[in-house]
Write a protein that holds these residues in place. Structure first.
Motif, mmCIF file in Angstrom:
data_model
loop_
_atom_site.group_PDB
_atom_site.id
_atom_site.type_symbol
_atom_site.label_atom_id
_atom_site.label_comp_id
_atom_site.label_asym_id
_atom_site.label_seq_id
_atom_site.Cartn_x
_atom_site.Cartn_y
_atom_site.Cartn_z
ATOM 1 N N GLN A 6 0.818 -1.200 0.000
ATOM 2 C CA GLN A 6 0.000 0.000 0.000
ATOM 3 C C GLN A 6 0.858 1.258 0.000
ATOM 4 O OE1 GLN A 6 -2.765 -0.675 3.243
ATOM 5 N NE2 GLN A 6 -4.262 -1.542 1.822
ATOM 6 N N GLY A 9 2.092 1.630 -3.495
ATOM 7 C CA GLY A 9 0.963 2.105 -4.289
ATOM 8 C C GLY A 9 0.683 3.581 -4.062
ATOM 9 N N ALA A 10 0.752 4.022 -2.817
ATOM 10 C CA ALA A 10 0.507 5.431 -2.500
ATOM 11 C C ALA A 10 1.561 6.323 -3.152
ATOM 12 C CB ALA A 10 0.492 5.630 -0.985
ATOM 13 N N LEU A 13 0.738 6.584 -6.798
ATOM 14 C CA LEU A 13 -0.417 7.470 -6.950
ATOM 15 C C LEU A 13 0.025 8.927 -6.847
ATOM 16 C CD1 LEU A 13 -3.485 7.249 -7.353
ATOM 17 C CD2 LEU A 13 -3.724 7.269 -4.874
ATOM 18 N N GLY A 16 1.927 9.959 -9.948
ATOM 19 C CA GLY A 16 0.990 10.188 -11.051
ATOM 20 C C GLY A 16 0.317 11.540 -10.958
ATOM 21 N N ILE A 17 -0.037 11.947 -9.753
ATOM 22 C CA ILE A 17 -0.665 13.257 -9.556
ATOM 23 C C ILE A 17 0.347 14.375 -9.802
ATOM 24 C CG2 ILE A 17 -1.664 14.790 -7.792
ATOM 25 C CD1 ILE A 17 -2.915 12.195 -6.549
ATOM 26 N N HIS A 56 1.142 5.564 -13.887
ATOM 27 C CA HIS A 56 1.495 5.679 -12.465
ATOM 28 C C HIS A 56 0.249 5.697 -11.584
ATOM 29 C CE1 HIS A 56 5.577 7.582 -13.627
ATOM 30 N NE2 HIS A 56 5.759 6.326 -13.287
ATOM 31 N N LEU A 57 -0.765 6.437 -11.998
ATOM 32 C CA LEU A 57 -2.010 6.486 -11.220
ATOM 33 C C LEU A 57 -2.642 5.097 -11.103
ATOM 34 C CD1 LEU A 57 -3.569 9.770 -12.665
ATOM 35 C CD2 LEU A 57 -2.652 9.450 -10.350
ATOM 36 N N GLY A 60 -0.642 2.830 -8.931
ATOM 37 C CA GLY A 60 -0.848 3.212 -7.533
ATOM 38 C C GLY A 60 -2.152 2.674 -6.979
ATOM 39 N N VAL A 61 -3.223 2.807 -7.730
ATOM 40 C CA VAL A 61 -4.517 2.276 -7.295
ATOM 41 C C VAL A 61 -4.436 0.765 -7.134
ATOM 42 C CG1 VAL A 61 -6.930 1.934 -8.008
ATOM 43 C CG2 VAL A 61 -5.868 4.186 -8.243
ATOM 44 N N LEU A 64 -2.817 -0.031 -3.814
ATOM 45 C CA LEU A 64 -3.713 0.200 -2.681
ATOM 46 C C LEU A 64 -4.760 -0.902 -2.575
ATOM 47 C CD1 LEU A 64 -4.231 4.065 -2.986
ATOM 48 C CD2 LEU A 64 -2.791 2.837 -1.343
#
Length: 139
Positions: A6, A9-10, A13, A16-17, A56-57, A60-61, A64
């Protein structure tokens, strides 16, 4: 294991942002949909595009979500690490100015992918060890 997946993954995420934020991504005005023509650089170093940021987003999801169970976390870290090692090799083999560089990738991305791949696989293997139950010796 679950917390590690997680956390990874975070981070994906967040990356990606950040790839969509001008200032954190330099040359933001050149951010392309895909391909080596995108000159946008995350943190001024890593070449990104809209496609690259979306990957990447999604990655990341996935971390999670898969990090909710031990088996899912192990698979995410292990197979995600393998994917990043394959991406590292791919980045080394293609020409950075060729149509094959559709993600896009630069030398900094390539070496980061090596570190990510090895790190994720190491987490999967090292954190998979479960403590053995102590047994009382028989007398």
């Amino acid at each position: 294991m679950e917390k590690a997946a997680q956390a990874v993954g975070a981070v994906f995420l967040l990356v990606g942002i950040l790839g969509f934020i001008p200032g954190i991504t330099s040359n933001y005005d050149t951010l392309g949909l895909a391909g080596h023509g995108s000159e946008a650089l995350l943190l001024g170093v890593f070449q990104v595009s809209v496609l690259h940021n979306i990957v990447h987003l999604l990655f990341g999801v996935a971390g999670l979500m898969m990090g909710r169970t031990h088996a899912g976390a192990k698979n995410y870290l292990l197979f995600g690490g393998v994917v990043y090692l394959v991406l590292w090799i791919y980045g080394l083999l293609i020409g950075h100015d060729s149509a094959a560089n559709f993600v896009p990738l630069n030398s900094a991305d390539n070496w980061l992918h090596l570190v990510l791949g090895l790190g994720m696989i190491a987490l999967a293997l090292l954190l998979n060890r479960r403590p053995t139950r102590a047994t009382t010796p028989r007398v």
